[in-house]
Design a protein around this motif. Structure first.
Motif, PDB file in Angstrom:
ATOM      1  N   ASN A 197       6.378 -13.827   3.073  1.00  0.00           N
ATOM      2  CA  ASN A 197       7.474 -12.961   2.897  1.00  0.00           C
ATOM      3  C   ASN A 197       6.893 -11.725   2.525  1.00  0.00           C
ATOM      4  OD1 ASN A 197       9.561 -14.537   3.501  1.00  0.00           O
ATOM      5  ND2 ASN A 197       9.987 -15.244   1.532  1.00  0.00           N
ATOM      6  N   ALA A 198       5.347 -11.832   1.909  1.00  0.00           N
ATOM      7  CA  ALA A 198       4.736 -10.722   1.738  1.00  0.00           C
ATOM      8  C   ALA A 198       3.951 -10.008   3.056  1.00  0.00           C
ATOM      9  CB  ALA A 198       3.552 -10.906   0.516  1.00  0.00           C
ATOM     10  N   LEU A 407      11.680  -0.385   3.925  1.00  0.00           N
ATOM     11  CA  LEU A 407      11.422  -1.071   2.499  1.00  0.00           C
ATOM     12  C   LEU A 407      13.029  -0.998   1.678  1.00  0.00           C
ATOM     13  CD1 LEU A 407       7.694  -0.512   1.228  1.00  0.00           C
ATOM     14  CD2 LEU A 407       8.735  -2.433   2.531  1.00  0.00           C
ATOM     15  N   THR A 408      13.515   0.236   2.062  1.00  0.00           N
ATOM     16  CA  THR A 408      15.062   0.281   1.635  1.00  0.00           C
ATOM     17  C   THR A 408      15.885  -1.061   1.877  1.00  0.00           C
ATOM     18  OG1 THR A 408      14.815   2.666   1.072  1.00  0.00           O
ATOM     19  CG2 THR A 408      16.822   1.383   1.358  1.00  0.00           C
ATOM     20  N   LEU A 409      15.501  -1.214   3.422  1.00  0.00           N
ATOM     21  CA  LEU A 409      16.451  -2.420   3.898  1.00  0.00           C
ATOM     22  C   LEU A 409      15.800  -3.612   3.554  1.00  0.00           C
ATOM     23  CD1 LEU A 409      16.667  -0.716   7.719  1.00  0.00           C
ATOM     24  CD2 LEU A 409      18.516  -1.236   6.067  1.00  0.00           C
ATOM     25  N   PRO A 423       1.137  -5.558  -2.867  1.00  0.00           N
ATOM     26  CA  PRO A 423       0.957  -4.541  -2.071  1.00  0.00           C
ATOM     27  C   PRO A 423       2.235  -3.914  -1.198  1.00  0.00           C
ATOM     28  CG  PRO A 423       0.666  -6.863  -1.382  1.00  0.00           C
ATOM     29  CD  PRO A 423       0.669  -6.900  -2.605  1.00  0.00           C
ATOM     30  N   ILE A 424       3.464  -4.584  -1.145  1.00  0.00           N
ATOM     31  CA  ILE A 424       4.668  -4.187  -0.751  1.00  0.00           C
ATOM     32  C   ILE A 424       4.863  -2.781  -1.569  1.00  0.00           C
ATOM     33  CG2 ILE A 424       7.086  -4.709  -0.021  1.00  0.00           C
ATOM     34  CD1 ILE A 424       6.257  -7.622   0.087  1.00  0.00           C
ATOM     35  N   TRP A 425       5.092  -3.228  -3.001  1.00  0.00           N
ATOM     36  CA  TRP A 425       5.470  -1.935  -3.778  1.00  0.00           C
ATOM     37  C   TRP A 425       4.467  -0.998  -3.673  1.00  0.00           C
ATOM     38  CZ3 TRP A 425       7.729   1.272  -6.422  1.00  0.00           C
ATOM     39  CH2 TRP A 425       7.150   1.697  -7.626  1.00  0.00           C
ATOM     40  N   ALA A 426       3.255  -1.325  -3.672  1.00  0.00           N
ATOM     41  CA  ALA A 426       2.103  -0.150  -3.481  1.00  0.00           C
ATOM     42  C   ALA A 426       2.650   0.680  -2.103  1.00  0.00           C
ATOM     43  CB  ALA A 426       0.731  -0.694  -3.424  1.00  0.00           C
TER      44      ALA A 426
END
Length: 459
Positions: A197-198, A407-409, A423-426
């Protein structure tokens, strides 16, 4: 007379610093140092200090955290902080002094003061701020778009090399094995990331990087990165990620195809609204649940609807200010509850709620959540509309906007907002700062100046 957009080092609104000489006369050595620094920083964020550390989606995180990551990113924060102080143009930094960023900074300070477990919250927020500072530096430090693109390409290639090497050489770590909590994930790829999921969202962003590289002239390397990353996305087995990525690319592609940015933004809003109905709606409406099950074969989104129902039921208890930053999941409000035998998952030991917006509301309430929604999801769309009015910035702005849309979706299915150096938040933070800068600076103007200078010298 209307003022033309100014150069990379000068604000397009007319209150930037007085010229481009500082940037255009930077020595090749300084530019090389910045490219290497940005490459190292982006690689550190994407690959981390502990790659190939397998983790279940259901796990407890020690309150003390990972000391190697804490020390390593603290050192990286000091390096990038020093670089921002010594090598960044102060006008670019001062461009960040907007009401929205000021409110976000105030929110972070407020959450530090109100935290019931002060040290744990402070550690988490410090890592979050360090991660944001590093992504800011990746945008601000490069002297030209070409320098930024070089660092981006090197980091993307490094991640893909490490990821595929892991699949070949460390399959037990890079590929999900049997997990009592998640037996359905056996055989799915996760690479150097803790979980598929990451891996799926990050590799989707790398696909977007590759498309930008291809559009910007790096044809071969851009095509290889995009294809390799997209294949990896497919191998993670995530149907929603595999669907949201092409949709996001298509949405932003409308701006380039039609020349009208508002069309892309409008389609994004419509697509997000429809996706919200099909995801969150499945948790609260039997008709939507049945529709999703007929389309995807699973109306629960791998048990997420259980989390969303519980998450939504807890919001009214602390409506205005929430439970506090990072103080909901794995904290007394949830851990002290009786075991939910009836639920698909025991939500008492879930790391997060797999839904950005509900987690934001529970952690920060309506007040803090409104600030975060604006800074992360709404404000960037206004910046995108401004950035596309500057011809030299369109390709880069398209890349950042595609990341925001994607990333909004994905926020409907995952939680990553303000999550330390995740890393996703970054990548979301990188896109937010990228659109802020591309809306205010002409990133290609310096090349025009250099060409003009060479022509004058030759004459």
């Amino acid at each position: 007379m209307a003022q033309a957009p100014t150069t990379y080092g000068q604000l397009s609104s007319g209150f930037g610093y007085g010229g481009t000489e500082r940037l255009s006369t930077s020595s090749p050595l300084i530019r090389l140092i910045i490219v290497i620094l940005c490459f190292a920083g982006l690689s550190l964020i994407l690959i981390s200090l502990r790659p190939f550390q397998a983790q279940s989606i259901v796990a407890e995180i020690p309150d003390s955290g990972d000391q190697l990551k804490q020390v390593g990113f603290l050192a990286a924060g000091l390096v990038f902080g020093l670089a921002l102080l010594t090598m960044a143009d102060p006008r670019r930094i001062r461009s960040l002094m907007t009401p929205s960023f000021a409110l976000l900074g105030g929110l972070i300070a407020f959450e530090m003061l109100r935290a019931p477990d002060g040290m744990a919250t402070v550690r988490a927020l410090i890592l979050t701020v360090i991660g944001m500072m590093m992504t800011l530096a990746l945008i601000i430090l490069p002297r030209t778009e070409r320098d930024f693109r070089s660092a981006l390409a090197l980091a993307a290639i490094a991640l893909m090399a490490v990821s595929y090497a892991g699949i070949i050489l460390l399959p037990d770590l890079a590929i999900h094995g049997y997990d009592a909590y998640e037996p359905q994930h056996a055989g799915l790829w996760r690479g150097p990331f803790s979980h598929k999921n990451a891996a799926g969202p990050v590799m989707s962003v790398i696909t977007i990087f590759g498309i930008y590289m291809f559009r910007s002239g790096m044809r071969f390397s851009g095509l290889v990165v995009a294809l390799a990353a997209f294949v990896f996305v497919l191998k993670t087995g995530s149907k929603t990620t595999s669907g949201f990525l092409p949709l996001s690319i298509l949405i932003i592609g409308l701006a380039a195809a039609t020349g009208k940015t508002w069309i892309a933004i409008l389609v994004h809003v419509v697509a997000f609204s429809a996706a919200a109905v099909l995801t969150l709606g499945a948790a609260f409406d039997k008709g939507i649940f049945s529709l999703v099950r007929s389309l995807l074969g699973d109306g629960t989104y791998t048990g997420r609807t259980t989390l969303w129902e519980f998450n939504a039921s807890m919001v009214p208890n602390h409506l205005w200010f929430g439970y506090g930053y990072d103080n909901f999941w794995l904290k007394p409000p949830v851990l002290s509850l009786d075991e939910p035998f009836w639920a698909a998952w025991d939500y008492r030991y879930i790391i997060h709620g797999h839904e950005n917006f509900l987690d934001i509301l529970n952690n920060l309430g309506v007040v803090g959540g409104s600030i975060v929604f604006w800074v992360l999801f709404i404000g960037p769309l206004f910046n995108y509309a401004k950035a596309r009015k500057i011809p030299n910035n369109r390709k880069l702005a398209d890349m950042f906007a595609t990341i925001i849309v994607f990333l909004t979706l994905m926020s409907l299915l995952e939680t990553f907002f303000l999550r330390r150096v995740d890393p996703i938040w970054a990548m979301h933070s990188l896109a937010v700062f990228g659109l802020h800068i591309t809306a205010r600076f002409d990133l290609g103007g310096i090349h025009r100046r250099r060409r003009k200078g060479r022509r004058v010298a030759q004459a």
